[in-house]
Scaffold this motif. Sequence first.
Motif, short mmCIF file in Angstrom:
data_model
loop_
_atom_site.label_atom_id
_atom_site.label_comp_id
_atom_site.label_asym_id
_atom_site.label_seq_id
_atom_site.Cartn_x
_atom_site.Cartn_y
_atom_site.Cartn_z
N SER A 169 10.69 15.03 -1.59
CA SER A 169 11.55 15.30 -2.86
C SER A 169 12.05 14.00 -3.35
O SER A 169 12.49 13.85 -4.29
CB SER A 169 12.41 16.31 -2.44
OG SER A 169 11.96 17.59 -2.28
N GLU A 170 12.55 13.27 -2.30
CA GLU A 170 13.16 12.10 -2.53
C GLU A 170 12.43 10.55 -3.03
O GLU A 170 12.83 10.31 -4.01
CB GLU A 170 13.95 11.63 -1.25
CG GLU A 170 14.95 10.22 -1.52
CD GLU A 170 15.70 10.35 -2.61
OE1 GLU A 170 16.09 9.12 -3.20
OE2 GLU A 170 16.19 11.39 -3.06
N PRO A 171 11.38 10.52 -2.67
CA PRO A 171 10.83 10.31 -1.21
C PRO A 171 11.38 9.50 -0.12
O PRO A 171 12.10 8.71 -0.48
CB PRO A 171 9.42 10.15 -1.43
CG PRO A 171 9.25 8.94 -2.47
CD PRO A 171 10.50 9.47 -3.54
N VAL A 172 11.23 9.98 0.90
CA VAL A 172 11.77 9.36 2.18
C VAL A 172 10.53 9.10 2.98
O VAL A 172 9.65 10.02 3.55
CB VAL A 172 12.83 9.93 3.10
CG1 VAL A 172 13.34 9.14 4.18
CG2 VAL A 172 14.00 10.33 1.99
N LEU A 173 10.27 7.76 3.32
CA LEU A 173 9.06 7.23 4.44
C LEU A 173 9.61 7.21 5.77
O LEU A 173 10.66 7.08 6.06
CB LEU A 173 8.60 6.10 3.91
CG LEU A 173 8.31 5.87 2.37
CD1 LEU A 173 7.48 4.54 2.10
CD2 LEU A 173 7.29 7.25 1.93
N GLY B 178 0.78 -1.19 0.00
CA GLY B 178 0.06 0.11 -0.10
C GLY B 178 0.86 1.17 -0.07
O GLY B 178 0.53 2.39 0.76
N ILE B 179 1.94 1.17 -0.74
CA ILE B 179 2.80 2.41 -0.79
C ILE B 179 3.28 2.71 -2.10
O ILE B 179 2.97 1.74 -3.18
CB ILE B 179 4.12 2.25 -0.04
CG1 ILE B 179 4.88 1.12 -0.49
CG2 ILE B 179 3.93 2.24 1.43
CD1 ILE B 179 6.24 0.94 0.34
N SER B 180 3.81 3.68 -2.32
CA SER B 180 4.19 4.16 -3.78
C SER B 180 5.20 3.45 -4.50
O SER B 180 6.44 3.06 -3.80
CB SER B 180 4.65 5.70 -4.04
OG SER B 180 5.35 5.81 -5.07
N ALA B 181 4.96 2.88 -5.82
CA ALA B 181 6.08 1.85 -6.38
C ALA B 181 7.25 2.98 -6.33
O ALA B 181 8.54 2.24 -6.30
CB ALA B 181 5.65 1.56 -7.51
N PRO C 17 1.46 0.63 10.46
CA PRO C 17 1.12 1.20 9.37
C PRO C 17 1.22 2.76 8.97
O PRO C 17 1.32 3.41 7.94
CB PRO C 17 -0.61 0.84 9.10
CG PRO C 17 -0.48 -0.42 9.96
CD PRO C 17 0.47 -0.12 11.11
N LEU C 18 1.25 3.43 10.08
CA LEU C 18 1.63 4.97 10.24
C LEU C 18 2.89 5.38 9.71
O LEU C 18 3.12 6.28 9.30
CB LEU C 18 1.45 5.56 11.54
CG LEU C 18 -0.11 5.49 12.09
CD1 LEU C 18 -0.17 5.93 13.49
CD2 LEU C 18 -1.31 6.24 11.31
N TRP C 19 3.98 4.32 9.76
CA TRP C 19 5.25 4.60 9.28
C TRP C 19 5.37 4.58 7.74
O TRP C 19 6.47 5.03 7.19
CB TRP C 19 6.12 3.59 9.95
CG TRP C 19 6.34 3.60 11.46
CD1 TRP C 19 5.99 4.63 11.97
CD2 TRP C 19 7.11 3.04 12.22
NE1 TRP C 19 6.02 4.75 13.71
CE2 TRP C 19 6.89 3.62 13.66
CE3 TRP C 19 7.93 1.85 12.21
CZ2 TRP C 19 7.47 2.85 14.62
CZ3 TRP C 19 8.57 1.13 13.38
CH2 TRP C 19 8.35 1.78 14.58
N LYS C 20 4.17 4.51 7.03
CA LYS C 20 4.20 4.68 5.57
C LYS C 20 4.45 6.04 5.46
O LYS C 20 4.23 6.45 3.93
CB LYS C 20 2.88 4.03 4.92
CG LYS C 20 2.78 2.45 5.37
CD LYS C 20 1.60 1.73 4.68
CE LYS C 20 1.37 0.45 4.81
NZ LYS C 20 0.20 -0.25 4.39
N ARG C 21 4.07 6.94 6.22
CA ARG C 21 4.00 8.29 5.94
C ARG C 21 5.29 8.75 5.21
O ARG C 21 6.37 8.44 5.46
CB ARG C 21 3.73 9.11 7.25
CG ARG C 21 3.78 10.35 7.13
CD ARG C 21 3.46 11.17 8.44
NE ARG C 21 4.48 10.94 9.64
CZ ARG C 21 4.91 11.58 10.33
NH1 ARG C 21 4.47 13.00 10.29
NH2 ARG C 21 5.87 11.56 11.35
#
Length: 533
Positions: free
Chosen positions: A438-442, A401-404, A429-433
Amino acid sequence: MYDVIIIGGGVNGCGVARDCALRGLKTLLIEKKDLSSGTTGASSGMIHGGLRYLLHDVKTTKTSSLDSGYIQKIAPFLLFRIPFLYLIHKKGFHVELLETFFEVYDRYASLKNSKKHTRLSQQEVFQLEPGLSSSIQGALTFDEWGIDPYRLCILNAKDAKARGADLLLHTEVTDILVEEKIVRGVEVQTSDGKRHHHLGKIILNLSGPWIPKLCKKVGVEVKLRPGKGIHLVFDRRISNVALATETIDKRSIFLLPYQNTSILGTTDDDFYGDPDCLDVTQDEVEYLLEAIERVFPSIRNERMIGTYAGIRPTLYEWGKTEDSLSREHKIFDHEGEGIKGFITMAGGKLASYRLMSEELTDLVCKKLGIKEKCTTHVRPLPGGEKTISHAEIIEMAKEGGISAYALSRIYYRHGLGLKTILEMMKENPLWKRVICASEPVLEAEIRYAISQEWAGSISDIGRRTRLGWGGCQGADCVWPAALILKDVLGKDPHFQMADFLQKRWKALAPFLQGESIAQEELKQRLLGGFFES
């Protein structure tokens, strides 16, 4: 009692620590700041043969190309191909000479899995790179490999740790313990000001530009000819391929797309100052902009977001220009000077770190009577045990459930380590934030960097994840990251944020103008005045 104590947490120190640990040596690595925070982190981020070294340092070209091939095998996820155009300004016989030069470089292409050069017409060049100056008559192509030098250090250090090595970061060696001309160990001072002694059979001085300073503590001398190099960083990929051209004094420089930014570099000037006090000057910035503007006229319209500088610990030679100095390395066994148990290694390049580490570790093992052979060229770095395809990453991203794209960036930095980070997100699951868009970094990757990779500050997190290093420059992500540091380590978020932004100011000051000023005003407003100019 350690078998070997290594001073310096750059790529050479981390590489030697890994090799020693793999051969069963009880190993201690000491770094006064963070891993890769000196010369290694200030490199151009390429594992390359070094085209220009062919003119006066063929051995370096060969060894760098050879080690590039090995590094690709042990960390396949961490490298990316960088196609180059060597730009031709005018036609004539010199182009034929250039092509002959590139034909020689082609001999090393198979060692580093590169493509051989091709010759492009003016029309073909502008199809590839429309933004070039109309004065460009053609180009010769070649390619190199990009790498994240920070991740390379971290992965070597993690493997060393997993094999039993100890690491002391943010710990400075304040003295070398010598008895009857035998080095017995080191005195260190930790970040809290406490001093400790650590004993070792062999002490390795791999401290880069600080080598002469440590040598003086034991009464020996290693002369370097330190060379300062700077790079400019732009907010995105502003060219389709890397561009190689010349400066006003005919030095080679490049503009290359690098991860989600562009890098312009580099300079090479004799340096006589303190390696701990490095500043980028406006003259250095202008020197690079002037050169690239000649072939890429729109460069001054692009948004520059940073500068960085480093010192090359180049071997000493008199009577040569900085560019013509050898990039070869040398090992100094000071037993020949009457001091037993103290060895220095200086010079070299990022691209040949593994070979250099092997050579030095061979010497250490010989002295200690260890017969284990080097395996760093065949043993994968952590995360490199198996490759994951793009299709698999897309499927894993859907399941998680996160960005590829976000997962592909995690895979680039961690390889198979992404599975641990995915598991963290599954449990929390909240750590998917997304913390840094810019990078992105979760959030999970930040927590992983803190718990598994010794990150203890915003700057440490940036070195491991590139948080705040893109177009955002920390405007949205510094405070959330500081709060995570507070949650995990109890660090003061206000101090962490202010410290990060003050360091960013040092990187911005040499070029701040136009839209860059507006960006910094916005950042100051958003972050409540912590950033002070």
